[in-house]
Design an enzyme around this catalytic site. Structure first.
Site, PDB file in Angstrom:
ATOM      1  N   GLU A 160      34.059  48.679  48.335  1.00  0.00           N
ATOM      2  CA  GLU A 160      32.689  48.192  48.137  1.00  0.00           C
ATOM      3  C   GLU A 160      31.924  47.964  49.438  1.00  0.00           C
ATOM      4  OE1 GLU A 160      32.572  44.714  45.639  1.00  0.00           O
ATOM      5  OE2 GLU A 160      33.592  45.705  43.982  1.00  0.00           O
ATOM      6  N   GLU A 347      38.147  49.052  39.684  1.00  0.00           N
ATOM      7  CA  GLU A 347      37.988  47.655  39.256  1.00  0.00           C
ATOM      8  C   GLU A 347      37.094  47.598  38.027  1.00  0.00           C
ATOM      9  OE1 GLU A 347      36.544  44.839  42.187  1.00  0.00           O
ATOM     10  OE2 GLU A 347      37.862  45.658  43.733  1.00  0.00           O
TER      11      GLU A 347
HETATM   12  O1  IFM Z   1      36.745  39.725  43.565  1.00  0.00           O
HETATM   13  C1  IFM Z   1      35.888  40.790  43.764  1.00  0.00           C
HETATM   14  C2  IFM Z   1      36.576  41.884  44.560  1.00  0.00           C
HETATM   15  O2  IFM Z   1      37.062  41.416  45.779  1.00  0.00           O
HETATM   16  C3  IFM Z   1      35.612  43.013  44.835  1.00  0.00           C
HETATM   17  N1  IFM Z   1      34.987  43.459  43.625  1.00  0.00           N
HETATM   18  C4  IFM Z   1      34.413  42.478  42.742  1.00  0.00           C
HETATM   19  C5  IFM Z   1      35.455  41.393  42.458  1.00  0.00           C
HETATM   20  C6  IFM Z   1      34.888  40.358  41.476  1.00  0.00           C
HETATM   21  O3  IFM Z   1      33.742  39.761  41.975  1.00  0.00           O
END
Ligand code: IFM
Length: 442
Positions: A160, A347
């Site tokens: 990210e 994710e």
């Molecule tokens: O916890 C975070 C992660 O580190 C990166 N993506 C989003 C998740 C939830 O906010």
């Protein structure tokens, strides 16, 4: 037809959010270790977190019990390289042990190289502003790849970038807490260089992995970014949503801002003045999959403010994220169409109001509903023929949610931070069944 036979059902985490052991066995300090005091809810930090550093065997055993096929973890750069040019063998050993444990449990290890806890020695050289950061990152990548690639096949370079650049250098909510929101001039001055450095780190890391990997690697990244979905399923609306997703505009939270450079070698206009032709080629490296972190989408009409897609009481998670089950369908479809790569959902998940109830269990029907409906979208994409490698729920354990501290629980496994007791939530048992049935009942 449903999910493929070898579909990678899994879950994810990141080093700083779960490991703890912040100053053990020769670990150096990262920017979250050193700079986060005063910036996190209830003054919490990742010093102990889920104590996964010491309890990784118990955690892997729970993953095995759930039948996970894959687990995405990240390596802590400051644990492995506490100082410039210095490799911490004990830190490296931790990841070798973790990988061995996973492999012995029949779980595919998936390794992310950078998930936000930048070493202080890199920060002191200028952090993401520092032009030479990609050389240092390549050196670190080489250490990790040489240590783990006899058993690790799947690699993700950066997690990210829109998040750690946006929160870290503009909003000032994440380490290193540089706040520049008040000055568009300043943002215009620093942003192109920051983004260039991230892209170069990605490109050099991909080359380093290919050069040193023992097992043939599968390489991708883990991007996030604004995803706009159509309000109606008509060609016209779909075209509008696609165009609103891949705007080509100088917005670093656009998926295309990063991915066009990484995959297609096309530079956003903001990057053209700062990236040379040679650097452009370094950034555009062949990738094996497109890793995407997907939590919600925006509906096009919602974005235009002319539709009841946003209404009082719209379902939202405990982090205020709207619940938009069709997000995975459109993410996969739009990404596959534009980039021609198989997608790995690196994710997806939600924070919920979870606690251990008087029966000793954690009942989280909202999470089950969330995952079920998002997976229905994913299944639709798979059934339409879009290639999807796997789905990684965020997160395996409740953990340190950055500036929100420990309040926001995303895990399939509840963690009592006072005792470190783990409790599988109802969603963990439910997900285990989904995995056993390879998503057939979704
Ligand atoms: O916890 C975070 C992660 O580190 C990166 N993506 C989003 C998740 C939830 O906010």
């Amino acid at each position: 037809m449903g999910f493929s036979k070898g579909f990678m059902w899994g879950a994810a985490s990141s080093a700083y959010q779960v490991e703890g052991a912040y100053d053990e066995d020769g670990k150096g300090k990262g920017i979250w270790d050193a700079l986060s005091e005063g910036h996190v809810r209830h003054n919490e930090n990742g010093n102990v977190a889920c104590d996964h550093y010491h309890r990784y065997k118990e955690d892997v055993a729970l993953m095995k019990e759930m039948g996970l096929k894959s687990y995405r973890f990240s390596v802590s750069w400051p644990r492995v390289m506490p100082k410039e040019g210095v490799v911490n063998e004990k830190g490296v050993q931790f990841y070798k042990d973790l990988v061995d444990e996973l492999v012995n449990a029949g779980i595919e290890p998936m390794c992310t190289l950078f998930h936000w806890n930048l070493p202080m020695w890199v920060y002191e050289k200028g952090g993401w502003h520092y032009e030479g950061i990609s050389e240092d990152f390549a050196e670190y990548t080489e250490v990790v790849v040489k240590a783990l690639s006899d058993k690790v096949t799947y690699w993700m370079t950066v997690n990210e970038p829109a998040g750690f650049i946006g929160n870290g250098y503009i909003a000032g909510a994440h380490a290193p807490f540089e706040k520049n929101v008040e000055s568009w001039e300043k943002i215009g001055e620093i942003l192109p260089g920051l983004c260039k450095n991230v892209l170069l780190c990605h490109g050099k890391a991909v080359q380093t992995i290919r050069k040193h990997a023992i097992k043939a690697p599968q390489i991708g990244m883990a991007l996030n970014g604004s995803l706009i979905t159509p309000w109606k399923d008509t060609e016209e609306e779909i075209a509008i949503a696609r165009k609103a997703t891949f705007t080509g505009e100088a917005t670093f939270f656009g998926i295309d801002f990063w991915a066009d450079a990484m995959v297609k070698g096309i530079l956003n206009p903001m990057l053209v003045p700062v990236i040379s032709e040679e650097e452009r080629k370094e950034i555009q490296q062949p990738l094996d999959f497109f890793g995407f972190n997907c939590y919600h989408s925006f509906n096009y009409e919602e974005l235009m403010g002319s539709n009841p897609a946003v209404y009082p009481g719209l379902p939202r998670t405990a982090t205020d994220s709207p619940i938009t089950p069709d997000a995975l369908y459109w993410a996969v479809r739009f990404i596959c169409e534009r980039y021609g790569l198989p997608v790995l959902i690196t994710e997806n998940g939600m924070a919920n109001l979870d606690f251990v109830m008087s029966d000793g269990k954690v009942h989280d029907p909202q999470r089950i509903e969330f995952v079920k409906t998002y997976l229905q979208g994913l299944k639709k994409a798979v059934e339409e023929g879009f290639p999807v490698i796997g789905y990684l729920y965020w997160s395996i354990l409740d953990n340190f949610e950055w500036d929100s501290g420990y309040d926001k629980r995303f895990g399939l496994i509840h963690v009592d931070y006072r005792t470190q007791k783990r409790t599988l939530k109802d969603s963990a048992y439910w997900y285990a069944q989904v995995i056993r049935e390879n998503g057939e009942q979704i």
